[in-house]
Design a protein around this motif. Sequence first.
Motif, mmCIF file in Angstrom:
data_model
loop_
_atom_site.group_PDB
_atom_site.id
_atom_site.type_symbol
_atom_site.label_atom_id
_atom_site.label_comp_id
_atom_site.label_asym_id
_atom_site.label_seq_id
_atom_site.Cartn_x
_atom_site.Cartn_y
_atom_site.Cartn_z
ATOM 1 N N ALA A 73 13.653 41.990 38.942
ATOM 2 C CA ALA A 73 13.871 41.051 40.038
ATOM 3 C C ALA A 73 13.860 39.596 39.599
ATOM 4 O O ALA A 73 14.449 38.745 40.257
ATOM 5 C CB ALA A 73 12.806 41.268 41.110
ATOM 6 N N LEU A 74 13.201 39.275 38.491
ATOM 7 C CA LEU A 74 13.093 37.879 38.079
ATOM 8 C C LEU A 74 14.334 37.377 37.357
ATOM 9 O O LEU A 74 14.578 36.179 37.293
ATOM 10 C CB LEU A 74 11.866 37.666 37.182
ATOM 11 C CG LEU A 74 10.535 37.415 37.890
ATOM 12 C CD1 LEU A 74 10.074 38.654 38.634
ATOM 13 C CD2 LEU A 74 9.473 36.978 36.909
ATOM 14 N N GLY A 75 15.113 38.260 36.772
ATOM 15 C CA GLY A 75 16.280 37.830 36.018
ATOM 16 C C GLY A 75 15.908 37.249 34.667
ATOM 17 O O GLY A 75 14.850 37.559 34.103
ATOM 18 N N LEU A 76 16.763 36.389 34.150
ATOM 19 C CA LEU A 76 16.588 35.820 32.817
ATOM 20 C C LEU A 76 15.758 34.541 32.847
ATOM 21 O O LEU A 76 15.759 33.820 33.846
ATOM 22 C CB LEU A 76 17.958 35.520 32.206
ATOM 23 C CG LEU A 76 18.777 36.758 31.852
ATOM 24 C CD1 LEU A 76 20.244 36.396 31.663
ATOM 25 C CD2 LEU A 76 18.229 37.422 30.598
ATOM 26 N N PRO A 77 15.059 34.238 31.773
ATOM 27 C CA PRO A 77 14.295 32.983 31.732
ATOM 28 C C PRO A 77 15.209 31.767 31.711
ATOM 29 O O PRO A 77 16.327 31.818 31.197
ATOM 30 C CB PRO A 77 13.492 33.095 30.429
ATOM 31 C CG PRO A 77 14.230 34.074 29.592
ATOM 32 C CD PRO A 77 14.877 35.030 30.539
ATOM 33 N N THR A 78 14.716 30.674 32.289
ATOM 34 C CA THR A 78 15.426 29.395 32.278
ATOM 35 C C THR A 78 14.599 28.303 31.607
ATOM 36 O O THR A 78 14.968 27.140 31.632
ATOM 37 C CB THR A 78 15.784 28.956 33.707
ATOM 38 O OG1 THR A 78 14.592 28.861 34.486
ATOM 39 C CG2 THR A 78 16.741 29.949 34.360
ATOM 40 N N SER A 79 13.470 28.666 31.038
ATOM 41 C CA SER A 79 12.655 27.723 30.265
ATOM 42 C C SER A 79 11.908 28.493 29.202
ATOM 43 O O SER A 79 11.745 29.718 29.288
ATOM 44 C CB SER A 79 11.648 26.978 31.159
ATOM 45 O OG SER A 79 10.544 27.814 31.482
ATOM 46 N N ASN A 80 11.462 27.786 28.181
ATOM 47 C CA ASN A 80 10.486 28.357 27.277
ATOM 48 C C ASN A 80 9.120 28.336 27.958
ATOM 49 O O ASN A 80 8.981 27.849 29.082
ATOM 50 C CB ASN A 80 10.447 27.558 25.971
ATOM 51 C CG ASN A 80 11.694 27.758 25.134
ATOM 52 O OD1 ASN A 80 12.064 28.887 24.825
ATOM 53 N ND2 ASN A 80 12.352 26.665 24.776
ATOM 54 N N GLU A 81 8.098 28.865 27.288
ATOM 55 C CA GLU A 81 6.752 28.768 27.824
ATOM 56 C C GLU A 81 6.304 27.308 27.760
ATOM 57 O O GLU A 81 6.340 26.683 26.700
ATOM 58 C CB GLU A 81 5.802 29.648 27.029
ATOM 59 C CG GLU A 81 4.406 29.686 27.595
ATOM 60 C CD GLU A 81 3.524 30.658 26.851
ATOM 61 O OE1 GLU A 81 2.743 30.204 25.995
ATOM 62 O OE2 GLU A 81 3.630 31.870 27.108
ATOM 63 N N LEU A 82 5.907 26.755 28.904
ATOM 64 C CA LEU A 82 5.550 25.346 29.021
ATOM 65 C C LEU A 82 4.074 25.204 29.376
ATOM 66 O O LEU A 82 3.500 26.054 30.064
ATOM 67 C CB LEU A 82 6.400 24.661 30.090
ATOM 68 C CG LEU A 82 7.916 24.677 29.843
ATOM 69 C CD1 LEU A 82 8.655 24.212 31.080
ATOM 70 C CD2 LEU A 82 8.255 23.809 28.645
ATOM 71 N N ILE A 83 3.474 24.109 28.930
ATOM 72 C CA ILE A 83 2.088 23.806 29.270
ATOM 73 C C ILE A 83 2.066 23.027 30.578
ATOM 74 O O ILE A 83 2.841 22.088 30.779
ATOM 75 C CB ILE A 83 1.413 22.993 28.151
ATOM 76 C CG1 ILE A 83 1.474 23.761 26.822
ATOM 77 C CG2 ILE A 83 -0.041 22.689 28.510
ATOM 78 C CD1 ILE A 83 0.965 22.970 25.641
ATOM 79 N N ASN A 84 1.169 23.398 31.483
ATOM 80 C CA ASN A 84 1.053 22.720 32.765
ATOM 81 C C ASN A 84 0.301 21.396 32.631
ATOM 82 O O ASN A 84 -0.347 21.131 31.616
ATOM 83 C CB ASN A 84 0.362 23.638 33.773
ATOM 84 C CG ASN A 84 1.206 24.844 34.095
ATOM 85 O OD1 ASN A 84 2.430 24.780 34.093
ATOM 86 N ND2 ASN A 84 0.549 25.962 34.357
ATOM 87 N N PRO A 85 0.372 20.532 33.653
ATOM 88 C CA PRO A 85 -0.279 19.222 33.560
ATOM 89 C C PRO A 85 -1.780 19.277 33.298
ATOM 90 O O PRO A 85 -2.345 18.311 32.778
ATOM 91 C CB PRO A 85 0.018 18.590 34.921
ATOM 92 C CG PRO A 85 1.317 19.203 35.332
ATOM 93 C CD PRO A 85 1.241 20.616 34.854
ATOM 94 N N ASP A 86 -2.444 20.408 33.627
ATOM 95 C CA ASP A 86 -3.886 20.492 33.349
ATOM 96 C C ASP A 86 -4.180 20.696 31.871
ATOM 97 O O ASP A 86 -5.342 20.658 31.458
ATOM 98 C CB ASP A 86 -4.543 21.593 34.187
ATOM 99 C CG ASP A 86 -3.980 22.994 33.906
ATOM 100 O OD1 ASP A 86 -3.226 23.161 32.928
ATOM 101 O OD2 ASP A 86 -4.312 23.924 34.679
ATOM 102 N N GLY A 87 -3.154 20.912 31.057
ATOM 103 C CA GLY A 87 -3.331 21.099 29.633
ATOM 104 C C GLY A 87 -3.887 22.452 29.247
ATOM 105 O O GLY A 87 -4.131 22.710 28.066
ATOM 106 N N VAL A 88 -4.071 23.333 30.220
ATOM 107 C CA VAL A 88 -4.674 24.646 29.968
ATOM 108 C C VAL A 88 -3.715 25.771 30.329
ATOM 109 O O VAL A 88 -3.424 26.651 29.521
ATOM 110 C CB VAL A 88 -5.990 24.806 30.766
ATOM 111 C CG1 VAL A 88 -6.581 26.197 30.565
ATOM 112 C CG2 VAL A 88 -6.994 23.729 30.356
ATOM 113 N N GLY A 89 -3.244 25.773 31.568
ATOM 114 C CA GLY A 89 -2.360 26.824 32.038
ATOM 115 C C GLY A 89 -0.947 26.681 31.504
ATOM 116 O O GLY A 89 -0.557 25.620 30.995
ATOM 117 N N LYS A 90 -0.180 27.764 31.630
ATOM 118 C CA LYS A 90 1.204 27.773 31.155
ATOM 119 C C LYS A 90 2.116 28.412 32.185
ATOM 120 O O LYS A 90 1.660 29.063 33.128
ATOM 121 C CB LYS A 90 1.287 28.507 29.815
ATOM 122 C CG LYS A 90 0.435 27.840 28.739
ATOM 123 C CD LYS A 90 0.722 28.404 27.371
ATOM 124 C CE LYS A 90 -0.117 27.676 26.318
ATOM 125 N NZ LYS A 90 0.214 28.121 24.948
#
Length: 258
Positions: A110-127
């Motif tokens: 259902a999600l299809g193909l990725p449109t980004s690499n794995e990114l770090i969130n603004p909290d510097g912890v989550g992705k």
Amino acid sequence: MLASKTLRMATVGVAAASMVAIGGEVVFAQPSGSGSDGPAAAPSESMPPRPDSDGPNANVQQPRKQTENDAQAMALPGCADYWNPERGSWYMVCGEILNTYNELGGPTGALGLPTSNELINPDGVGKRTSFTSDSSIYWSPASGAHQIGGAIGAEWARTGWEGGPHSYPTTDEIDASDGRGRLNHFLGNSDIYWHPDTGTSAFTVWGEIRQAWVAGGAEGGEFGFPVGNEYQIPGGWGQNFQHGALEWRPGLGVARAN
């Protein structure tokens, strides 16, 4: 209540890295209709995109954008590369995000193909990693990796993404008790619900109103699904549901509105 309080991957090992190139179009299955027991739903809202720069990603070396059949398009350990023909690029999905992606069907799910690499969130912890189907998978050490998107993602974005009162999702988008509505649970002891009978938007339920609502059976109880977010009333906060309203006031707790 919501407005009266503060709006409250590292990669792990997976199976051997792989490189997959798949075309075709898959649409994420947040409901746009209903069963035979009710009217069709209006189209749901969409979760707005986040820029790759929304986080400390400028300080992290990112895989170069590759081209199809590039011999150098090799996934890092614990990751898989996927070719997105609409973007003309390979994207890397890693760790627990990759595990959840595969559990939800991978590139043919259902999600299809990725449109980004794995990114770090603004909290510097989550992705996070985004996908073609108006959906993303978010990971944090406290929540694990979970999918969110559509109208539920739009409401989450309005309240500040993972930096807002909900924090990170602790479930993927799942069926509500009636099999027609949808919801995500969050670290903030909160929920966001969407239902085809309550319009195009999804709504937040949290705090003491949520506690009382859950104690009464949540969406399967006497009040049904939320039809709006919290609003201010004299001396407190209220929230409307399909079959009534709940009101919260300091020192008095939650009561059904007269």
